[in-house]
Design a protein around this motif. Structure first.
Motif, mmCIF file in Angstrom:
data_model
loop_
_atom_site.group_PDB
_atom_site.id
_atom_site.type_symbol
_atom_site.label_atom_id
_atom_site.label_comp_id
_atom_site.label_asym_id
_atom_site.label_seq_id
_atom_site.Cartn_x
_atom_site.Cartn_y
_atom_site.Cartn_z
ATOM 1 N N ARG A 73 116.941 -29.633 -60.578
ATOM 2 C CA ARG A 73 116.555 -29.748 -59.184
ATOM 3 C C ARG A 73 115.438 -28.766 -58.870
ATOM 4 O O ARG A 73 114.437 -29.110 -58.259
ATOM 5 N N ASN A 77 111.081 -28.577 -57.751
ATOM 6 C CA ASN A 77 110.502 -27.863 -56.623
ATOM 7 C C ASN A 77 109.479 -26.832 -57.067
ATOM 8 O O ASN A 77 108.461 -26.649 -56.433
ATOM 9 N N ARG A 287 114.478 -19.736 -51.565
ATOM 10 C CA ARG A 287 113.392 -20.710 -51.517
ATOM 11 C C ARG A 287 112.032 -20.024 -51.606
ATOM 12 O O ARG A 287 111.168 -20.438 -52.357
HETATM 13 C C1 LIG Z 1 112.979 -28.417 -52.391
HETATM 14 O O1 LIG Z 1 112.662 -27.401 -51.470
HETATM 15 C C2 LIG Z 1 112.776 -27.797 -50.124
HETATM 16 C C3 LIG Z 1 112.336 -26.627 -49.255
HETATM 17 O O2 LIG Z 1 111.165 -26.052 -49.735
HETATM 18 C C4 LIG Z 1 114.199 -28.201 -49.826
HETATM 19 O O3 LIG Z 1 114.331 -28.630 -48.488
HETATM 20 C C5 LIG Z 1 114.629 -29.293 -50.759
HETATM 21 O O4 LIG Z 1 116.000 -29.575 -50.554
HETATM 22 C C6 LIG Z 1 114.390 -28.905 -52.195
HETATM 23 N N1 LIG Z 1 114.664 -30.023 -53.054
HETATM 24 C C7 LIG Z 1 115.576 -30.006 -53.973
HETATM 25 C C8 LIG Z 1 115.720 -31.260 -54.723
HETATM 26 O O5 LIG Z 1 116.241 -28.992 -54.198
#
Ligand SMILES: *[C@@H]1O[C@H](CO)[C@@H](O)[C@H](O)[C@H]1NC(C)=O
Ligand SMILES: *[C@@H]1O[C@H](CO)[C@@H](O)[C@H](O)[C@H]1NC(C)=O
Length: 369
Positions: A73, A77, A287
């Motif tokens: 996951r 990102n 994040r």
């Molecule tokens: C990727 O990051 C965003 C925020 O930057 C988040 O909202 C999202 O859930 C993330 N995607 C995954 C698949 O973790």
């Protein structure tokens, strides 16, 4: 006839231009595919500074599948977040596997406060004293509040890890990932904690990150947080360092060269000895860590993450609540502070017991956050 010749020559010209467009589009598309494929792979293969140590993988790794899912996951990102920068300088804590995890600790529970405590394997006594004093769940239970604590460790060696594992099976309050245990790796630990909260306990109202040489007055902390009111959001407090400047002399414990941090000031930060945050900030810190260059000073690093998220640090109501040094003991003095630093376990125990025995004679200074 002339008309149709004209038409077909127009078509030829148009078709030629169209063909050029298609070729250019194909070039862009293949470049894009190649690039995203590359950047999806680099965190595992090319992160040199902070890549997982291969030899440690034969340790008992709990929750392997969950972690793999998280890794996948997050790689997605990260590939979008660091495309424009040098990947070697970023830390993605999700890439380090848990050696010890407590994925169910928070299941069916809504903790009001979780302590994340940095410690190293040999601090057995410290952990025992902390369990029996300020991190004891009874400190919250008497007011109907669920509190929890997790000790956070990196990996030193197999022998230590075995001892830690048996301690963990007894108390279920240890998390450990397979990054190297080192003072300059404290940022790894903090991010492991933020990741743990984000993954396994995002419902936790508050989180306090602190250390194994700290006295924490949990009862006062809980009172100050006013559990009867709606819990705060985007809240971060502690012992605030104002307009902090990087130490540029090599002998400093906190030395940071210009090449690592070129700016003249750090953002205001809260000392890593003990800072308090609302639970919603843990995933935000995690994040933004994917987009912020690694810095080994964990408290400064967290402040940079907060700044990126647009979060302002809240000043505590007075400056003597969170203390970065050891405060001379008096029972009522300790009754009205939140942290005191640099304490061997024997002193934590002694001060805690003394404060408990005398607290009937003390009155609160009545502050709240
Ligand atoms: C990727 O990051 C965003 C925020 O930057 C988040 O909202 C999202 O859930 C993330 N995607 C995954 C698949 O973790
Ligand atoms: C921090 O941990 C990483 C990953 O285990 C390791 O490569 C690095 O050398 C460690 N840093 C220090 C200062 O020991």
């Amino acid at each position: 006839m002339a008309y149709s010749t004209q038409l077909s020559s127009v078509c030829r010209r148009k078709c030629f231009i169209l063909l050029i467009y298609v070729i250019v589009a194909l070039i862009f598309l293949s470049g894009y595919v190649y690039y995203t494929h590359l950047s999806k792979n680099y965190p595992l293969n090319q992160m040199q500074i902070i890549s997982p140590v291969k030899g440690q993988r034969n340790l008992e790794v709990l929750e392997r599948n969950t972690v793999k899912q998280i890794i996948q996951r997050v790689i997605l990102n990260v590939s979008t977040s660091t495309q424009t920068s040098d990947p070697k300088t970023y830390l993605n804590i999700n890439l380090y596997e848990y050696i010890i995890n407590e994925p169910d600790k928070c299941k069916d529970q809504n903790p009001f406060l979780i302590f994340l405590i940095s410690t190293i394997a040999k601090e057995v006594k410290q952990r025992q004293v902390i369990r029996n004093t300020w991190a004891n769940e009874a400190n919250g239970a008497k007011d109907g509040l669920t509190i929890m604590h997790l000790f956070m460790l990196g990996f030193e060696n197999q022998a230590d890890s075995k001892l830690i594992l048996s301690e963990s099976q007894k108390y279920h309050d240890i998390i450990q990932k397979d990054f190297k245990e080192a003072y300059n790796n404290l940022t790894f630990k903090t991010l492991m904690g933020m990741e743990w909260i984000s993954t396994y306990c995002p419902q936790s109202k508050y989180v306090m990150k602190t250390d194994s040489d700290m006295f924490v007055n949990t009862e006062y902390l809980l009172e100050m947080l006013q559990p009867n009111l709606p819990s705060k959001q985007d809240f971060f407090t502690g012992a605030v360092a104002k307009d902090p400047v990087p130490h540029r002399w090599k002998e400093s414990k906190w030395y940071v060269p210009y090449s690592v941090y070129p700016e003249s000031h750090y953002p205001d930060f809260c000392s890593g000895t003990g800072y308090l945050l609302s639970g919603d900030l843990a995933p935000k810190i995690l994040r933004s860590s994917y987009k912020i260059k690694y810095l080994h000073l964990e408290d400064v690093y967290v402040a940079i993450c907060l700044k990126k998220e647009g979060i302002k640090i809240t000043d505590p109501p007075t400056n003597n609540l969170f203390n970065v040094e050891r405060v001379p003991f008096s029972p009522c003095g300790y009754y009205n502070l939140i942290t005191s630093h640099s304490m061997p376990p024997s002193l934590i125990l002694q001060y805690w017991q003394n404060m408990q025995e005398h607290k009937g004679q003390c009155s609160r200074n009545g502050l709240t956050f």
